[in-house]
Write a protein that holds these residues in place. Structure first.
Motif, PDB file in Angstrom:
ATOM      1  N   GLN A   1       0.988  -1.136  -0.005  1.00 54.93           N
ATOM      2  CA  GLN A   1       0.011  -0.016  -0.107  1.00 54.93           C
ATOM      3  C   GLN A   1       0.958   1.283   0.054  1.00 54.93           C
ATOM      4  O   GLN A   1       1.770   1.193   0.583  1.00 54.93           O
TER       5      GLN A   1
ATOM      6  N   ARG B   1       0.215   5.521   0.345  1.00 60.29           N
ATOM      7  CA  ARG B   1      -0.658   6.847   0.434  1.00 60.29           C
ATOM      8  C   ARG B   1       0.325   8.057   0.339  1.00 60.29           C
ATOM      9  O   ARG B   1       1.244   7.992   0.566  1.00 60.29           O
TER      10      ARG B   1
ATOM     11  N   ARG C   1       0.421  12.520   0.014  1.00 55.19           N
ATOM     12  CA  ARG C   1      -0.452  13.648   0.172  1.00 55.19           C
ATOM     13  C   ARG C   1       0.441  14.820   0.252  1.00 55.19           C
ATOM     14  O   ARG C   1       1.821  14.870   0.363  1.00 55.19           O
TER      15      ARG C   1
ATOM     16  N   ARG D   1       0.138  11.543  -8.673  1.00 55.43           N
ATOM     17  CA  ARG D   1       0.400  10.347  -9.348  1.00 55.43           C
ATOM     18  C   ARG D   1      -0.011   9.303  -8.464  1.00 55.43           C
ATOM     19  O   ARG D   1       0.082   9.310  -7.040  1.00 55.43           O
ATOM     20  N   ASP D   2      -0.671   8.253  -9.102  1.00 57.68           N
ATOM     21  CA  ASP D   2      -1.173   7.129  -8.299  1.00 57.68           C
ATOM     22  C   ASP D   2      -0.359   5.807  -8.674  1.00 57.68           C
ATOM     23  O   ASP D   2      -1.060   4.714  -8.293  1.00 57.68           O
ATOM     24  N   ASP D   3       0.842   5.984  -9.262  1.00 57.87           N
ATOM     25  CA  ASP D   3       1.352   4.762  -9.970  1.00 57.87           C
ATOM     26  C   ASP D   3       2.891   4.771  -9.525  1.00 57.87           C
ATOM     27  O   ASP D   3       3.599   4.602 -10.306  1.00 57.87           O
TER      28      ASP D   3
END
Lengths: 240, 240
Positions: free
Chosen positions: B103, B105, B107, B159-161
């Motif tokens: 996982q 996260r 921010r 970016r989520d990758d």
DNA sequence: AAGTGGTCTAGACCACGAG
DNA sequence: TCGTGGTCTAGACCACTTG
């Protein structure tokens, strides 16, 4: 004095090895100045530039120090330098700490199989084992076991005056300079014995450090296991 | 193209800085070959020997690789190289392990006072915080918090990758090469939260690693705190 | 002023890799 | 065979330290 040119080995490497030998055998002693680049070149039958390349290598190795206008000096392993280099605990503000060694026991014995393997020796081998209890600001800091190749440190087991910083002692008494070390670190829970010796609760977190120390020739000459109470101290390292 | 000779700065240092700039701005990209020493010398108006000295520095820095007969190449930060360099856990037989990131996260927020200080910035500063859970062989290995200067990594928070190995990603996407890092290690007892996340008992020994990572210009660009379950793994380092 | 290491150049030849 | 980096030399001048 001159070099025997061997095919396929660069001259500057031969100069470098020659100088290492001479530092090892005491021709150039820690703290003193080497001859100038031109003088060394003349003695060895090579140009100043070739000597220079060898000296740059030796400086990168940490064996010598070059000072513009003054000369080239064999580095002396002082207790302070050694501490700074190889003892890396510091307070949270970054200030390095220096431990005190209270007890130490020393004895000679045969090497275990694991120790022979670590020393990369297939033949039988005698080792010297030193156990030390180290303190800082009146509190236990570490339990330490040092293993030395007995053949590299003749007579050391009879010494009852081991100093706090061992590496300058190795250099002065045995002409062995520790230049590099490999360490394996892990967090462990204190055993009952460790807890008692270090004045913590059994199960308390301790930092275990296993070290292989190498000399100027890159030979492994010392094994060391240290178990530290880190508390709010940290073990500081550089990755590069 | 030619250099502006500045008094009191050696030519080879100017060549070195010029080449660093060109690698940073993408003139020479990772993996490709630089012009030959003679060509660079001609372009910059210095001799081949001076270029050579600059290249030797850059190789020692870890920025380039020189191969006899082939040329000089900008080093590419591959996931493998990065792991080997900056992720130093290994099994008891010495085999390096590679973690998996499950996982993460991400921010953006304002920097805390401590973070501003760590980044050596007095002005207000936005940072990007990445939290990661890392596993090895189906067991929890580490909890990690990464703090980046937002101004050095524009848009990264969107970016989520994010890949498993961040440093090659920094280099490819943001032209930031991590070359050195300073770390502070300590043994700590697992808190309840850590114990739950890492599937150990509260109070179990963990290895805490606090890292400051520096780029090619020696700027601190990343802070990282990792908490490892070492078990029978070790954290391997070199002192030299 | 003399001596040291530091920089810079120019040129020769060697060792390695690729076409 | 050609082009690359690697070694080696010789010489000039600069920067720093010491007497």
């Amino acid at each position: 004095m001159a070099l025997n040119r061997i095919e396929a080995v660069p001259l500057y490497q031969m100069v470098r090895e020659r100088l290492i030998s001479q530092i090892e055998d005491g021709t150039w002693r820690p703290g003193i100045a080497l001859p100038s680049e031109f003088q060394l070149g003349a003695q060895l039958g090579v140009s100043q530039g070739t000597v220079r390349k060898a000296l740059i290598d030796l400086e990168a190795l940490g064996v010598i120090e070059r000072k513009q206008g003054r000369g080239t000096f064999v580095k002396a392993e002082t207790p302070e330098r050694s501490m700074f280099h190889f003892f890396r605990l510091s307070k949270s503000d970054g200030e390095r700490i220096a431990p005190l060694t209270l007890q130490s026991r020393i004895r000679e014995r045969d090497a275990s199989r694991a120790e022979k393997q670590a020393f990369q020796s297939s033949a039988d081998l005698a080792v010297v084992e030193i156990r030390r209890h180290r303190r800082f600001e009146d509190r236990p800091l570490a339990e330490e076991t040092v293993i030395l190749r007995a053949d590299f440190f003749p007579g050391i087991a009879l010494r009852d005056d081991l100093p706090n910083a061992l590496y300058p002692f190795y250099q002065q008494e045995f002409h062995i300079s520790i230049l590099r070390a490999e360490e394996r670190l892990s967090a462990i829970a204190a055993s009952k014995t460790q807890a008692k010796a270090l004045d913590v609760e059994p199960g308390a977190p301790l930092l275990k450090v296993e070290r292989k120390a190498r000399d100027i020739r890159d030979r492994i000459v010392e094994l060391r296991q240290s178990v530290f109470v880190t508390g709010d101290l940290t073990y500081d390292i550089d990755l590069s």
